[in-house]
Enzyme design. Structure first.
Site, mmCIF file in Angstrom:
data_model
loop_
_atom_site.group_PDB
_atom_site.id
_atom_site.type_symbol
_atom_site.label_atom_id
_atom_site.label_comp_id
_atom_site.label_asym_id
_atom_site.label_seq_id
_atom_site.Cartn_x
_atom_site.Cartn_y
_atom_site.Cartn_z
ATOM 1 N N HIS A 1 -2.540 7.403 6.918
ATOM 2 C CA HIS A 1 -1.529 8.279 6.285
ATOM 3 C C HIS A 1 -2.170 9.575 5.802
ATOM 4 O O HIS A 1 -1.605 10.659 5.970
ATOM 5 C CB HIS A 1 -0.871 7.583 5.093
ATOM 6 C CG HIS A 1 0.329 6.758 5.444
ATOM 7 N ND1 HIS A 1 1.437 7.266 6.068
ATOM 8 C CD2 HIS A 1 0.597 5.449 5.232
ATOM 9 C CE1 HIS A 1 2.345 6.305 6.232
ATOM 10 N NE2 HIS A 1 1.858 5.186 5.740
ATOM 11 N N CYS B 1 6.118 0.060 7.572
ATOM 12 C CA CYS B 1 5.706 1.193 6.740
ATOM 13 C C CYS B 1 6.864 1.575 5.832
ATOM 14 O O CYS B 1 8.001 1.650 6.289
ATOM 15 C CB CYS B 1 5.333 2.373 7.649
ATOM 16 S SG CYS B 1 4.824 3.845 6.747
ATOM 17 N N LEU B 2 6.568 1.811 4.553
ATOM 18 C CA LEU B 2 7.634 2.195 3.618
ATOM 19 C C LEU B 2 8.278 3.516 4.028
ATOM 20 O O LEU B 2 9.389 3.803 3.620
ATOM 21 C CB LEU B 2 7.069 2.302 2.194
ATOM 22 C CG LEU B 2 6.684 0.969 1.537
ATOM 23 C CD1 LEU B 2 6.009 1.210 0.194
ATOM 24 C CD2 LEU B 2 7.892 0.054 1.365
ATOM 25 N N HIS C 1 -4.384 1.432 7.402
ATOM 26 C CA HIS C 1 -3.039 2.028 7.489
ATOM 27 C C HIS C 1 -2.903 3.184 6.494
ATOM 28 O O HIS C 1 -2.390 4.254 6.832
ATOM 29 C CB HIS C 1 -2.012 0.921 7.203
ATOM 30 C CG HIS C 1 -0.579 1.356 7.232
ATOM 31 N ND1 HIS C 1 0.321 0.903 8.183
ATOM 32 C CD2 HIS C 1 0.132 2.173 6.418
ATOM 33 C CE1 HIS C 1 1.509 1.453 7.950
ATOM 34 N NE2 HIS C 1 1.426 2.215 6.874
ATOM 35 N N GLU C 2 -3.387 2.973 5.254
ATOM 36 C CA GLU C 2 -3.237 4.024 4.217
ATOM 37 C C GLU C 2 -4.140 5.223 4.506
ATOM 38 O O GLU C 2 -3.728 6.372 4.308
ATOM 39 C CB GLU C 2 -3.531 3.458 2.823
ATOM 40 C CG GLU C 2 -2.594 2.353 2.357
ATOM 41 C CD GLU C 2 -1.129 2.598 2.634
ATOM 42 O OE1 GLU C 2 -0.682 3.763 2.592
ATOM 43 O OE2 GLU C 2 -0.413 1.627 2.926
ATOM 44 N N GLY D 1 0.849 -1.186 0.000
ATOM 45 C CA GLY D 1 0.000 0.000 0.000
ATOM 46 C C GLY D 1 0.881 1.231 0.000
ATOM 47 O O GLY D 1 2.051 1.155 0.405
ATOM 48 N N GLN E 1 3.229 9.955 1.059
ATOM 49 C CA GLN E 1 4.492 9.225 1.181
ATOM 50 C C GLN E 1 5.426 9.500 -0.002
ATOM 51 O O GLN E 1 6.617 9.189 0.072
ATOM 52 C CB GLN E 1 4.240 7.719 1.292
ATOM 53 C CG GLN E 1 3.544 7.331 2.601
ATOM 54 C CD GLN E 1 3.369 5.824 2.697
ATOM 55 O OE1 GLN E 1 2.408 5.263 2.188
ATOM 56 N NE2 GLN E 1 4.314 5.153 3.334
HETATM 57 ZN ZN ZN Z 1 2.814 3.373 5.799
#
Ligand code: ZN
Length: 182
Positions: free
Chosen positions: A138, A92-93, A134-135, A46, A51
């Site tokens: 963000h 998380c990226l 989660h997204e 995701g 991000q």
């Molecule tokens: Zn994340």
């Protein structure tokens, strides 16, 4: 499609509440394409627009073969969630190599626009439901760390700072990551 540079913990855009998209136009469609391209290059499941430094309410989710199809989430809203919750490890990226156990609703129903501007309602369970939550977090400037106890969060932030020693700024070029990060 372009693989974009990731913003990591410390970048102010990750803490912004992203404003909604007014109209799904070609610029938004390109953003969606870039999100998928960057997420896949980073082996994530995701990715939210902030991000990659874009403060718009746009995110993508693709948890792979276990729960197709991939989701485009433009101006997403969770309209239903289960009382039942599940605990699982998340990454998380934007916070590479840091993981923590997060409690999330086991099932959600999300309404969002797709890349054609059509309203789509999706019900998801388990890992996919987790990725969606989660997204959307963000897009509201929330990171998975915020769901942890203060003790656990401080520990992980200290670990993160240690791993960032000698690195400048809050950008990260995409290189292969362990699978499963959001
Ligand atoms: Zn994340």
């Amino acid at each position: 499609m372009t693989v974009r540079t990731l913003h990591v913990l410390g970048s102010p855009v990750l803490r912004q509440k992203s404003p909604p998209v007014a109209a799904v136009d070609d610029a938004v469609r390109r953003l969606v394409d870039d999100l998928f391209e960057t997420m896949r290059a980073a082996k994530g499941v995701g990715l939210a627009a902030n991000q990659i430094g874009v403060a718009r309410r746009v995110a993508v989710v693709d948890v792979g073969a276990e729960a197709p199809p991939p989701l485009v989430l433009i101006n997403p809203q969770i309209v239903e969630r289960s009382d039942e919750e599940e605990i699982a490890e998340e990454g998380c990226l934007s916070i590479p190599e840091i993981f923590g156990d997060v409690t999330r609703s086991a099932r959600v129903v999300v309404e969002a626009l797709d890349q054609e501007g059509r309203k789509v309602r999706t019900e998801a369970h388990g890992y996919k439901a987790r990725a969606i939550q989660h997204e959307i977090d963000h897009l509201d400037g929330i990171l998975f760390l915020d769901h942890l106890s203060a003790v656990k969060r401080n520990l992980l932030v200290a670990k993160w700072k240690k791993s960032r020693k000698g690195k400048k700024g809050y950008l990260k070029e995409v290189t292969p990551e362990p699978a499963g990060e959001l």
